[in-house]
Each structure stands twice: as structure tokens, then as C-alpha cells.
Design a protein around this motif. Structure first.
Motif, PDB file in Angstrom:
ATOM      1  N   ILE A  35     -24.421 -11.590 -34.524  1.00 31.25           N
ATOM      2  CA  ILE A  35     -25.622 -10.912 -35.032  1.00 31.25           C
ATOM      3  C   ILE A  35     -25.367 -10.349 -36.434  1.00 31.25           C
ATOM      4  N   GLU A  36     -24.203  -9.743 -36.631  1.00 30.90           N
ATOM      5  CA  GLU A  36     -23.882  -9.265 -37.985  1.00 30.90           C
ATOM      6  C   GLU A  36     -23.811 -10.445 -38.965  1.00 30.90           C
ATOM      7  N   ALA A  37     -23.301 -11.579 -38.481  1.00 26.70           N
ATOM      8  CA  ALA A  37     -23.226 -12.773 -39.340  1.00 26.70           C
ATOM      9  C   ALA A  37     -24.627 -13.217 -39.739  1.00 26.70           C
ATOM     10  N   ALA A  38     -25.550 -13.190 -38.775  1.00 31.72           N
ATOM     11  CA  ALA A  38     -26.921 -13.628 -39.059  1.00 31.72           C
ATOM     12  C   ALA A  38     -27.606 -12.666 -40.029  1.00 31.72           C
ATOM     13  N   LEU A  39     -27.361 -11.355 -39.856  1.00 35.89           N
ATOM     14  CA  LEU A  39     -27.949 -10.372 -40.775  1.00 35.89           C
ATOM     15  C   LEU A  39     -27.424 -10.604 -42.192  1.00 35.89           C
ATOM     16  N   LEU A  40     -26.115 -10.895 -42.274  1.00 32.53           N
ATOM     17  CA  LEU A  40     -25.482 -11.133 -43.572  1.00 32.53           C
ATOM     18  C   LEU A  40     -26.031 -12.414 -44.211  1.00 32.53           C
ATOM     19  N   ALA A  41     -26.059 -13.488 -43.414  1.00 32.19           N
ATOM     20  CA  ALA A  41     -26.472 -14.789 -43.957  1.00 32.19           C
ATOM     21  C   ALA A  41     -27.924 -14.764 -44.430  1.00 32.19           C
ATOM     22  N   SER A  42     -28.754 -13.945 -43.766  1.00 36.30           N
ATOM     23  CA  SER A  42     -30.166 -13.949 -44.123  1.00 36.30           C
ATOM     24  C   SER A  42     -30.508 -12.842 -45.115  1.00 36.30           C
ATOM     25  N   GLY A  43     -29.508 -12.074 -45.538  1.00 35.76           N
ATOM     26  CA  GLY A  43     -29.758 -11.031 -46.535  1.00 35.76           C
ATOM     27  C   GLY A  43     -30.585  -9.871 -46.018  1.00 35.76           C
ATOM     28  N   PRO A  67     -36.265 -12.342 -49.286  1.00 39.39           N
ATOM     29  CA  PRO A  67     -36.786 -13.479 -48.538  1.00 39.39           C
ATOM     30  C   PRO A  67     -35.970 -13.698 -47.264  1.00 39.39           C
ATOM     31  N   THR A  68     -36.646 -13.825 -46.138  1.00 40.88           N
ATOM     32  CA  THR A  68     -35.893 -14.098 -44.906  1.00 40.88           C
ATOM     33  C   THR A  68     -35.913 -15.603 -44.664  1.00 40.88           C
ATOM     34  N   GLU A  69     -34.764 -16.101 -44.316  1.00 45.06           N
ATOM     35  CA  GLU A  69     -34.624 -17.536 -44.062  1.00 45.06           C
ATOM     36  C   GLU A  69     -35.376 -17.881 -42.779  1.00 45.06           C
ATOM     37  N   THR A  70     -36.040 -18.996 -42.766  1.00 53.01           N
ATOM     38  CA  THR A  70     -36.705 -19.383 -41.531  1.00 53.01           C
ATOM     39  C   THR A  70     -35.774 -20.234 -40.672  1.00 53.01           C
ATOM     40  N   SER A  71     -34.848 -20.919 -41.295  1.00 54.12           N
ATOM     41  CA  SER A  71     -33.868 -21.655 -40.499  1.00 54.12           C
ATOM     42  C   SER A  71     -32.485 -21.226 -40.970  1.00 54.12           C
ATOM     43  N   PRO A  72     -31.515 -21.293 -40.076  1.00 56.79           N
ATOM     44  CA  PRO A  72     -30.198 -20.792 -40.461  1.00 56.79           C
ATOM     45  C   PRO A  72     -29.568 -21.677 -41.529  1.00 56.79           C
ATOM     46  N   HIS A  76     -33.825 -16.220 -34.279  1.00 52.98           N
ATOM     47  CA  HIS A  76     -34.047 -17.584 -34.770  1.00 52.98           C
ATOM     48  C   HIS A  76     -32.835 -18.117 -35.542  1.00 52.98           C
ATOM     49  N   LEU A  77     -31.865 -17.250 -35.798  1.00 48.75           N
ATOM     50  CA  LEU A  77     -30.725 -17.652 -36.627  1.00 48.75           C
ATOM     51  C   LEU A  77     -29.446 -17.861 -35.830  1.00 48.75           C
TER      52      LEU A  77
END
Ligand SMILES: C[S@@+](CC[C@H](N)C(=O)[O-])C[C@H]1O[C@@H](n2cnc3c(N)ncnc32)[C@H](O)[C@@H]1O
Length: 374
Positions: free
Chosen positions: A200-208, A241-246, A274-275
């Protein structure tokens, strides 16, 4: 973690000064103070230094503490005074707390915050608002007084309500990710995901996404709080901007069905379901992600396997050896990072090349050991 926090501040456009044991100093505007609180992933709290002065007697302490700008920060509610003293005349910390409280004009609260030394992990009544926290350090008769701007520790992002056994602090998961240099462009796999903290932290990081977007902070209750400044910092959070796909697959798995349910619920609350994908699987059945809606491998296996001290039986060697076999058979070319209490166990998984981080998780010393999978 200090160097990672420093690098993080610099990336946020703030100007960090020197690192000190357990922290990083910086001079910041009010706006930057709010930014640091809502954006920092690796820090536990942000303290505002009110002043520093010499005092050898209680009379000096009280007089000098009385000149600090308390009315900007304390709102009349009883506050918690956390005092440490080393090599100083004023070594009786309770008496120091009493005098500083008197000088500040705010009574002492009965409760201490949940991350106080010696009270690590102690239960905190979630419904009760935290008392403001004043931190007083006395070192060689030099007194430094600070006020906590964060409130609940920053690793409490707000999304982790379901926990499995031995959860990792969110800030430590973020620090481990930062230490690996993973940037979201390659897959990330956590085969012992528990409540899902690393993915989850990875997804928060990757999506800014800002880690603190869902929570409130102590500074919002200060008499000097600037609602307009805070509103503009918050407006910047939704503008990202939030990514819609990982960018690349992020996968967590655990053999415990309850842990996987907790991880999914947490990801939902964090707004990243979704990520990231969570699957129920024993480590023996884990392989690289098989779908390819983003770049494929190699990537990172970053995980926090059971520690002797917290979960699992007395002998975890077989489990680590099994992890080593799975890595060797299915993850050739990947990198692996293990957050472990015991480097010898990591050695059983064949991971021994590099120590990327050394810190503690709720009082237990942990290291992040990394290696290339041959
Ligand atoms: C230290 S915890 C991970 C905690 C996690 N980082 C978090 O923040 O919640 C280790 C996890 O490994 C899981 N586990 C233990 N043996 C396993 C196995 N053989 N295969 C897969 N998962 C296993 C446990 O269910 C537990 O959730």
C-alpha cells in the motif's frame, strides 16, 4: 532513516539542514511546515522549536521558558510535557515538566501520547483528542523547547484500521521503499504482506498520493493556524494526477486469509485498491506477477518475513530457506530486500550482500538486507 528523511524533504522542495540523531533540522515557513506534515512518508513527527536557552536552576528555567511564544501554539487545553535530560543540573524531569508547564500557562495533561518513550505501542483511546505535546530536551544545561505540529504520529495515515499480526509501521515501509530506490516503474512483490503495509505504501508512492491526505494534524488546533495556507496546501494534494492504471504491478500475498482481507480493506481505504493486488498464497506458491498491464520484471521482492520475536515458531530457518529456494527458482534477475530482526535468518534465504537500513520497529531492531537474485 535520517538521511532518507532529509532526501525526502529536499524532494519536496524544502531546505533541510543538518541531520541529528533521530531527526533532520530545517527552517520552514508556515506553508512548508504544513507540507512537511502532509507529505513526509518516513518521518514520525514534525516539531517546531520555540527556543533554546541555558538554565541551571528552576528559577532560570521558569523565567526563560516564560518568554517563549506559547500563545501561538497552546490553546489553553492541558498539554503533555515530555522531558529528557542529560549531563545537566536540572535532571529531575518531572520537576522540569512542572516548571515549563507553569511558564507556558497550560496545565499538564494526565495522558501521554502513544509513541512516548517506554510506552511504545501502548493502547491509546482513539476517540479522545490528543493533548498538545511539548518536548523539552536538556543537554549540558542547554534547554530546547519544541511543540509537536503533527499530533498522532505521522505513520498513522488513517487507512490502516485492519491489522494482521506484527504490523510494520507505515513510515518504516516507506523508508524501506526509499532505501531500495524503487520508483514504481518495475514490479514489486511482497510474499509476506500481512495487513498490506509495504504494497500500500508502494502504491501511494508510485501514484504520487500524499500519505497524510486523509488525516488531521495538531497544528490545525493552534491559535496561529492559518486556514487559508492550509487550504492551498490541501488544494495541491488533489491537483496531483492520480494514475488510473499501475505503472507496474504491485502484489502482496500471505498465507493467512484474515491478513489478505485486512490488506484489501486497507488498500480500499487508502484509495489504492486499483493499483495493488492481494492474493492468498503460501510463499512456496509465489512467483512474479503473471499479468502484464505495465512493464514486466525484473523488479523488487520487498518483504518483512515473520520475525522470531513476534510471529512464527522458534525456528524460522526452514521458512527462510524456502523463501531462498523460491527466489532462486522463479525470480532470477530480480532484487530482494528483507526487513528482518535477525541477519542470520536472512542468510538462510541467501540474502546477505548489502545492509540498506538499520532502525527499529516498535522497539525491535530491524535491518533491511538486500541482494541480487542470481
Ligand atoms: C511480520 S508479518 C508481516 C507484516 C506486514 N509487513 C504488515 O505490515 O502487516 C509476517 C507475515 O507472514 C505470514 N506468513 C507466515 N508464514 C507464511 C508462509 N509460509 N507463506 C506466506 N505467508 C506467511 C504471516 O501470516 C504474517 O502475516
Amino acid at each position: 532513516v535520517e538521511q532518507l528523511a532529509r532526501a525526502e524533504l529536499a524532494r519536496l522542495g524544502l531546505r533541510p539542514g543538518r541531520t541529528v540523531p533521530g531527526g533532520v533540522e530545517l527552517a520552514a515557513t508556515t506553508r512548508q511546515l504544513y507540507v512537511a506534515n502532509v507529505w513526509m512518508r518516513t518521518a514520525t513527527r514534525v516539531l517546531v522549536r520555540l527556543g533554546s536557552f541555558e538554565a541551571r536552576t528552576f528559577a532560570e528555567l521558569e523565567t526563560r521558558a516564560g518568554t517563549l511564544p506559547w500563545d501561538r501554539y497552546l490553546d489553553g487545553r492541558p498539554a503533555t510535557y515530555r522531558v529528557t535530560s542529560t549531563a545537566s543540573e536540572l535532571h529531575h524531569t518531572d520537576a522540569v515538566a512542572q516548571r515549563v508547564a507553569r511558564a507556558s500557562g497550560s496545565a499538564q495533561a494526565r495522558t501521554t501520547p502513544p509513541d512516548s518513550p517506554g510506552r511504545d505501542g501502548a493502547p491509546h483511546d482513539e476517540g479522545a483528542p490528543l493533548a498538545p505535546l511539548v518536548v523539552v530536551r536538556v543537554v549540558r544545561d542547554q534547554v530546547t523547547v519544541s511543540v509537536d505540529a503533527s499530533g498522532e504520529p505521522l505513520y498513522k495515515r488513517g487507512w490502516r484500521q485492519a491489522v494482521a499480526k506484527a504490523p510494520l509501521r507505515e513510515a518504516l515501509a516507506a523508508a524501506a521503499l526509499a532505501a531500495t530506490g524503487w520508483d514504481g516503474s518495475t514490479p514489486l512483490v511482497d510474499p509476506f504482506c500481512g495487513s498490506g503495509t509495504i504494497p500500500i505504501e508502494a502504491a501511494l508512492l508510485a501514484s504520487g498520493m500524499a500519505p497524510g491526505a486523509q488525516r488531521s494534524f495538531a497544528f490545525q488546533a493552534w491559535p496561529s493556524f492559518e486556514p487559508g495556507t492550509w487550504a492551498s496546501v490541501r488544494a495541491g494534494l488533489t491537483a496531483v494526477p492520480t494514475e488510473t492504471s499501475p505503472p507496474a504491478p504491485i502484489v502482496g500475498s500471505d498465507r493467512d486469509a484474515g491478513a489478505v482481507d485486512a490488506a484489501r480493506a486497507n488498500a480500499e481505504r487508502a484509495g489504492v485498491s486499483h493499483l495493488v493486488r492481494f492474493e492468498r498464497a503460501a510463499v512456496s506458491d509465489v512467483g512474479p506477477p503473471t499479468w502484464a498491464d505495465g512493464p514486466g520484471g525484473p523488479g523488487w521482492v520487498l518483504t518483512n518475513p515473520p520475525y522470531g520475536a513476534r510471529v512464527g515458531g522458534p525456528d524460522l530457518r526452514d521458512l527462510y530457506a524456502r523463501l531462498g529456494q523460491v527466489l532462486g527458482a522463479r525470480f532470477a534477475g530480480w532484487r530482494v530486500g528483507l526487513l528482518v530482526a535477525d541477519p542470520v535468518l536472512a542468510g538462510h534465504a541467501g540474502v546477505r550482500a548489502e545492509e540498506l537500513l538499520r532502525t527499529s520497529n516498535g522497539g525491535i531492531p530491524v535491518r533491511l538486507l538486500a541482494d541480487h537474485v542470481g
